[in-house]
Design an enzyme around this catalytic site. Structure first.
Site, PDB file in Angstrom:
ATOM      1  CG  ASN A   1      67.637  37.778   2.110  1.00 51.68           C
ATOM      2  OD1 ASN A   1      68.606  37.394   1.653  1.00 51.68           O
ATOM      3  ND2 ASN A   1      66.718  38.354   1.270  1.00 51.68           N
TER       4      ASN A   1
ATOM      5  N   GLY B   1      72.802  32.809   1.627  1.00 48.84           N
ATOM      6  CA  GLY B   1      74.486  32.439   2.464  1.00 48.84           C
ATOM      7  C   GLY B   1      73.819  31.885   3.339  1.00 48.84           C
TER       8      GLY B   1
ATOM      9  CE1 TYR C   1      75.126  38.682  -9.965  1.00 47.00           C
ATOM     10  CE2 TYR C   1      76.439  38.428 -11.984  1.00 47.00           C
ATOM     11  CZ  TYR C   1      76.218  38.820 -10.037  1.00 47.00           C
ATOM     12  OH  TYR C   1      77.452  38.542  -9.701  1.00 47.00           O
TER      13      TYR C   1
HETATM   14  P1  NAD Z   1      76.962  34.385  -2.014  1.00 43.85           P
HETATM   15  O1  NAD Z   1      75.710  34.074  -2.685  1.00 43.85           O
HETATM   16  O2  NAD Z   1      77.695  33.282  -1.304  1.00 43.85           O
HETATM   17  O3  NAD Z   1      76.474  35.633  -1.059  1.00 43.85           O
HETATM   18  C1  NAD Z   1      75.725  36.609  -1.497  1.00 43.85           C
HETATM   19  C2  NAD Z   1      75.243  36.856  -0.100  1.00 43.85           C
HETATM   20  O4  NAD Z   1      74.217  38.630   0.154  1.00 43.85           O
HETATM   21  C3  NAD Z   1      73.999  35.739   0.358  1.00 43.85           C
HETATM   22  O5  NAD Z   1      74.465  35.762   1.691  1.00 43.85           O
HETATM   23  C4  NAD Z   1      72.742  36.242   0.119  1.00 43.85           C
HETATM   24  O6  NAD Z   1      71.783  35.631   1.186  1.00 43.85           O
HETATM   25  C5  NAD Z   1      72.901  37.847   0.633  1.00 43.85           C
HETATM   26  N1  NAD Z   1      71.363  38.171   0.121  1.00 43.85           N
HETATM   27  C6  NAD Z   1      70.919  38.233  -1.143  1.00 43.85           C
HETATM   28  N2  NAD Z   1      70.431  38.677  -1.752  1.00 43.85           N
HETATM   29  C7  NAD Z   1      70.600  39.724  -0.567  1.00 43.85           C
HETATM   30  C8  NAD Z   1      68.781  40.959  -0.189  1.00 43.85           C
HETATM   31  N3  NAD Z   1      68.196  41.003  -1.044  1.00 43.85           N
HETATM   32  N4  NAD Z   1      68.900  41.119   1.449  1.00 43.85           N
HETATM   33  C9  NAD Z   1      69.941  40.802   1.767  1.00 43.85           C
HETATM   34  N5  NAD Z   1      70.924  40.036   1.846  1.00 43.85           N
HETATM   35  C10 NAD Z   1      70.778  38.994   0.574  1.00 43.85           C
HETATM   36  O7  NAD Z   1      77.963  35.328  -3.523  1.00 43.85           O
HETATM   37  P2  NAD Z   1      79.529  35.527  -3.490  1.00 43.85           P
HETATM   38  O8  NAD Z   1      80.645  35.303  -4.411  1.00 43.85           O
HETATM   39  O9  NAD Z   1      79.167  36.253  -1.860  1.00 43.85           O
HETATM   40  O10 NAD Z   1      78.871  37.067  -3.908  1.00 43.85           O
HETATM   41  C11 NAD Z   1      78.708  38.131  -3.234  1.00 43.85           C
HETATM   42  C12 NAD Z   1      78.392  39.495  -3.907  1.00 43.85           C
HETATM   43  O11 NAD Z   1      80.271  39.657  -5.164  1.00 43.85           O
HETATM   44  C13 NAD Z   1      77.320  39.365  -4.915  1.00 43.85           C
HETATM   45  O12 NAD Z   1      77.233  40.848  -4.993  1.00 43.85           O
HETATM   46  C14 NAD Z   1      78.362  38.820  -6.039  1.00 43.85           C
HETATM   47  O13 NAD Z   1      77.627  39.697  -7.387  1.00 43.85           O
HETATM   48  C15 NAD Z   1      79.505  39.514  -6.359  1.00 43.85           C
HETATM   49  N6  NAD Z   1      80.697  39.134  -7.240  1.00 43.85           N
HETATM   50  C16 NAD Z   1      80.976  37.857  -7.216  1.00 43.85           C
HETATM   51  C17 NAD Z   1      82.090  37.029  -8.168  1.00 43.85           C
HETATM   52  C18 NAD Z   1      82.501  35.633  -7.582  1.00 43.85           C
HETATM   53  O14 NAD Z   1      83.369  35.264  -7.961  1.00 43.85           O
HETATM   54  N7  NAD Z   1      82.723  35.567  -6.083  1.00 43.85           N
HETATM   55  C19 NAD Z   1      82.251  37.681  -9.007  1.00 43.85           C
HETATM   56  C20 NAD Z   1      81.520  38.680  -9.366  1.00 43.85           C
HETATM   57  C21 NAD Z   1      80.991  40.244  -8.723  1.00 43.85           C
END
Ligand code: NAD
Ligand code: UDP
Length: 329
Positions: A35, A39, A148
Site C-alpha cells: 500500500n 515503501g 510493533y
Molecule cells: P519497509 O518499511 O522498507 O517495508 C515494508 C513495506 O510494507 C513497505 O513497502 C510498506 O509500504 C508495506 N506495507 C506496510 N503496511 C502495509 C499494509 N497494511 N498493506 C500493504 N503493504 C504494507 O521495511 P523492511 O525493512 O523492508 O521490513 C519488511 C518486513 O521485515 C517487516 O515485516 C519488518 O517487520 C520485518 N523486519 C525487518 C527488519 C530489518 O532490519 N529490515 C528486521 C526485523 C524484521
C-alpha cells in the site's frame, strides 16, 4: 513444469523488493502487493516490464483477493523502523494482526505455504545474550515499541495456530537488524541515519551513551536465509542475522571512517525501551538450513554507502520524514 506463483506483501519496501528480485531470478511468477505506506515503487520499477511480475496496490489489513493458484506467500508488509511505527501505531498493529489473519486465510484457501517476517523485537530488551529461539523475551506491551513487538508476537501466535489447527504450511523467520541498498534514507534506522548525516555534512546522532549493541546483517545474506527457510520443512521460528555484535558508538566510528566525514558525534537521549543488547544465536539456521552469513560488515557497508552516494541530490537533501497524515485517520 508449471511456473510457481508467489505473493510477496510489502514488496515495494526494502526487504520485499530484494525478495521480488530473488524469486524472479529463481523463475517464479511474482505477485507483489503493497500500500506504499513506507515503501517506494522505485524499488521495484525495474520489474514492471516483466511478464512474470504483477503489482497490486492494496492494504493487506483489508480482505486480500488473489485470482488463480498460489504456491507461496511471503508476508513482509509492516512498518519496520521505530520512527515509522511510532508514527503509525494503529496501522502497525493492524498489519501484524488483521493483515496476517487475512493472508493465513488466503494461504489456507489456496493450499499455499506461508512465511512471515517476524523480528528480534519479539525478544524485547533481552536479558540473555545472544538470543536463542527458545528465549521468550522481555517486552513492555504498553511502551512505545509495544505496537510493533506485540503485533509481531501475535503474528507468530496466529501463524502457529493456523499451522496446528488448520494444517497450513507455515514458516517463521525472526529477522535481526538488516541493512543494504534500498533502505529509505530518512526512515530513522541507525545506518541510513548516520550515512545520511555524513553525506549532508551534519553531526552524527548517537542515542544514549552508545553502549547498546546491535548485530548487522547484509541484505543478500538475509534473503538467502529466507529462501532456504521457505524451502525447508521447519515450522518453528528461526533466527536469521549476523552475530557480529558491535556497540552503536563503535558503529558510528566505522561510518565516520567509511564516509570520511569531518563531522562530530553528538549524543541524544536514548529512546524508551531501546534494547541494550542484541545478537542472534544462529545455531538453528546453521544446523537446519546450512546457512550462515557470508558478507562481513566492511564489505556490506561499502556496498550500501555506494548505493546512498548514487542517489540524486534531491533524495539526499530530503531529510523530512514521511508524511503519514492520510493514513492516520
Ligand atoms: P519497509 O518499511 O522498507 O517495508 C515494508 C513495506 O510494507 C513497505 O513497502 C510498506 O509500504 C508495506 N506495507 C506496510 N503496511 C502495509 C499494509 N497494511 N498493506 C500493504 N503493504 C504494507 O521495511 P523492511 O525493512 O523492508 O521490513 C519488511 C518486513 O521485515 C517487516 O515485516 C519488518 O517487520 C520485518 N523486519 C525487518 C527488519 C530489518 O532490519 N529490515 C528486521 C526485523 C524484521
Ligand atoms: N540510534 C542512534 N542514532 C540514530 C538512530 C538510532 O544511536 O540516529 C540507535 C538506536 O537508539 C538503537 C540503535 O541505534 O539503539 C539501532 O536503532 P534502529 O532504529 O536502527 O533499530 P532498532 O534495532 O532499535 O530497532
Amino acid at each position: 513444469m508449471t511456473q510457481k506463483r508467489i505473493l510477496i506483501t510489502g514488496a515495494a519496501g526494502f526487504l520485499g523488493s530484494h525478495l521480488c528480485d530473488r524469486f524472479i531470478k529463481e523463475g517464479y511468477h511474482v505477485l507483489a502487493m503493497d500500500n506504499l505506506i513506507t515503501g517506494d515503487l522505485s524499488n521495484i520499477e525495474h520489474l514492471f516490464e516483466l511478464q512474470n511480475f504483477e503489482f497490486y496496490h492494496h492494504d493487506v489489513s483489508k480482505f486480500v483477493h488473489v485470482a488463480g493458484e498460489l504456491d507461496y506467500i511471503l508476508h513482509f508488509a509492516s512498518p519496520a523502523s521505530p520512527i515509522d511505527y511510532l508514527k503509525i501505531p494503529i496501522q502497525t498493529l493492524k498489519v501484524g494482526s488483521l493483515g496476517t489473519h487475512n493472508l493465513l486465510g488466503l494461504a489456507k484457501a489456496k493450499g499455499a505455504r506461508m512465511l512471515i517476517a517476524s523480528t528480534s523485537e519479539v525478544y524485547g530488551d533481552p536479558n540473555v545474550n545472544p538470543q536463542p529461539e527458545e528465549y521468550w523475551g522481555n517486552v513492555n506491551p504498553v511502551g512505545p515499541r509495544g505496537v510493533y513487538d506485540e503485533a509481531k508476537r501475535f503474528q507468530e501466535a496466529i501463524t502457529m495456530a493456523y499451522h496446528t489447527f488448520h494444517g497450513v504450511e507455515t514458516r517463521i523467520v525472526r529477522i535481526f537488524n538488516t541493512y543494504g541498498p534500498r533502505m529509505r534514507l530518512n526512515d530513522g534506522r541507525v545506518l541510513p541515519a548516520f550515512i545520511g548525516q555524513a553525506l549532508r555534512g551534519e553531526d552524527l546522532t548517537v542515542f544514549g551513551d552508545g553502549s547498546q549493541t546491535r548485530s548487522f546483517c547484509f541484505v543478500d545474506d538475509l534473503i538467502d536465509g529466507i529462501y532456504r527457510l521457505l524451502m525447508s520443512d521447519y515450522a518453528s521460528p528461526v533466527n536469521i542475522g549476523n552475530p557480529d555484535e558491535i556497540t552503536i558508538s563503535q558503529f558510528c566510528e566505522e561510518i565516520i571512517k567509511l564516509t570520511g566525514t569531518s563531522q562530530k558525534i553528538v549524543y541524544k537521549p536514548l529512546p524508551t525501551d531501546d534494547p541494550k543488547q542484541r545478537r542472534p544465536d544462529i545455531t538453528k539456521a546453521q544446523e537446519i538450513l546450512g546457512w550462515q552469513p557470508k558478507v562481513d560488515r566492511a564489505e556490506g557497508l561499502k556496498i550500501t554507502y555506494d548505493y546512498f552516494k548514487s542517489l540524486s541530490p534531491t533524495a539526499l537533501s530530503k531529510i523530512e520524514h514521511k508524511d503519514f497524515t492520510s493514513y492516520n485517520k
